[in-house]
Scaffold this active site. Structure first.
Site, short mmCIF file in Angstrom:
data_model
loop_
_atom_site.label_atom_id
_atom_site.label_comp_id
_atom_site.label_asym_id
_atom_site.label_seq_id
_atom_site.Cartn_x
_atom_site.Cartn_y
_atom_site.Cartn_z
N HIS A 44 0.81 -1.21 0.00
CA HIS A 44 0.00 0.00 0.00
C HIS A 44 0.85 1.28 0.00
CE1 HIS A 44 -3.06 -2.91 0.75
NE2 HIS A 44 -4.00 -1.98 0.70
N ASP A 175 -3.69 -3.26 12.30
CA ASP A 175 -4.16 -2.82 10.98
C ASP A 175 -4.30 -4.08 10.14
OD1 ASP A 175 -4.69 -1.67 8.56
OD2 ASP A 175 -2.71 -0.80 8.27
N MET A 176 -5.53 -4.46 9.84
CA MET A 176 -5.71 -5.74 9.15
C MET A 176 -6.85 -5.68 8.15
SD MET A 176 -7.58 -8.06 12.04
CE MET A 176 -9.31 -7.77 12.46
N TRP A 227 -15.63 -18.63 8.51
CA TRP A 227 -16.98 -18.05 8.61
C TRP A 227 -17.03 -16.83 9.53
CZ3 TRP A 227 -15.44 -22.94 9.93
CH2 TRP A 227 -15.29 -23.21 11.30
N GLY A 308 1.74 -4.05 15.69
CA GLY A 308 2.51 -2.90 15.22
C GLY A 308 4.00 -3.00 15.49
#
Length: 336
Positions: A44, A175-176, A227, A308
């Site tokens: 990113h 952050d996922m 699920w 992190g």
């Protein structure tokens, strides 16, 4: 290859100016892309530069747009991002949210009709460094099959939580994506000629695989927790649309303006100083971190990391050796 922070920043800034951004806005976006790469989130950072330039060229991102207020409910405000650059919209929302949280103790900013914010963790880190607790998420177009299906009907809907670090240090930040691996991670792993550490999706024949290229081809990425991740993704999508009066995946799929074009984002901020003293908050965090790391390691472990903490390892390596950039990615950026 390895590059300095400034080399990377200046080249990305050049590209964004070339594709229609003002020098000031290009500088902010280039800094976020460079910081993201510096933290080791290559997918990113450098990995999104060419795609963002493409969206600017196609008119899917309006480089001049500014967010506009649509609803003001005191500690809760809703803004229309007007398809402006996602990074700039997200930073605006974070600043506004922290201002309101400082006044009310807690705030929520809903941001509709915005574009890809790149690494969501950037805004959690930004807030936590300023002393705030942050809970953030965005919805996306359908890129993941629901559990039990093979057609995409869910976004990977990145979810972020961040708290200030110990003694003024770096924040603790999760952050996922809701998929086991985001598509950006698949692409960067494939470019490096590697396999995934764990299975990340299915191939065209429905076999669970660690081959990133096979998963990209099938578009059958795996929801984290099977699920459970499927359900979490659905709820983040619906809540994102409801809390912003914006769009969910069913609508975003029809808009067709690239990754996250028209997305709905929710940012919740808390001023923890209004709840407990800094000493007490650091006592809580210090005890939690010590407890986490006291666990006996498994047979193959290289250590337990707090959320992190991997960023710190990448930063140390990049400080010593320069920031890692895939050759093919750099050639693409320079060629823009």
């Amino acid at each position: 290859m390895r590059l300095s922070f400034d080399q990377l920043y200046q080249e990305i800034r050049r590209v964004f100016i070339k594709y229609g951004m003002s020098a000031e806005k290009a500088a902010v976006c280039a800094r976020i892309h460079t910081e993201t790469t510096y933290d080791g989130v290559y997918s990113h950072g450098t990995g999104r530069v060419a795609r963002f330039a493409d969206y600017l060229q196609k008119g899917w991102v309006d480089p001049e747009a500014e967010p506009t207020l649509e609803k003001d409910l005191g500690a809760l405000q809703i803004y229309n991002g007007n398809m402006g650059p996602g990074i700039l919209n997200a930073l605006f929302a974070a600043d506004r949210g922290m201002e309101l949280a400082g006044r009310h103790g807690i705030s929520m900013i809903g941001l509709k009709n915005t574009t890809h914010w790149m690494r969501g963790g950037s805004y959690g880190i930004y807030a936590a460094r300023k002393g705030y607790i942050a809970i953030l998420w965005t919805n996306t177009e359908s890129v993941m099959p629901p559990w039990g299906a093979k057609e995409c009907r869910l976004g990977n809907n990145p979810f972020v939580m961040a708290v200030p670090g110990l003694h003024g240090g770096e924040p603790v930040v999760m952050d996922m994506a809701v998929s086991q691996y985001a598509y950006g991670k698949l692409a960067m792993t494939r470019l490096a000629g590697k396999k995934l550490p764990f299975p990340g999706g299915f191939d065209r024949d429905g076999n669970l695989t660690d081959d990133p290229g096979a998963i990209e081809e099938s578009r059958r990425i795996l929801p984290m927790g099977y699920w459970k991740g499927s359900s979490l993704s659905f709820m983040l999508d619906v809540m994102g649309a409801m809390l912003t009066d914006g769009m969910g995946a069913a609508d975003l799929d029809q808009v067709g303006k690239g990754s996250c074009g028209g997305a709905s984002q929710v940012m919740i901020f808390v001023d923890p100083s209004k709840i407990a003293s800094r000493e007490r908050r650091e006592e809580i965090l210090e005890k939690a971190l010590a407890h986490l790391k006291s666990a006996v390691l498994d047979e193959h472990s290289q250590g337990v990391l707090a959320p992190g903490e991997d960023f710190a390892r990448f930063r140390a390596d990049h400080d010593a050796n320069g920031i890692f950039v895939e050759d093919a990615v750099w050639e693409e950026i320079v060629g823009l």
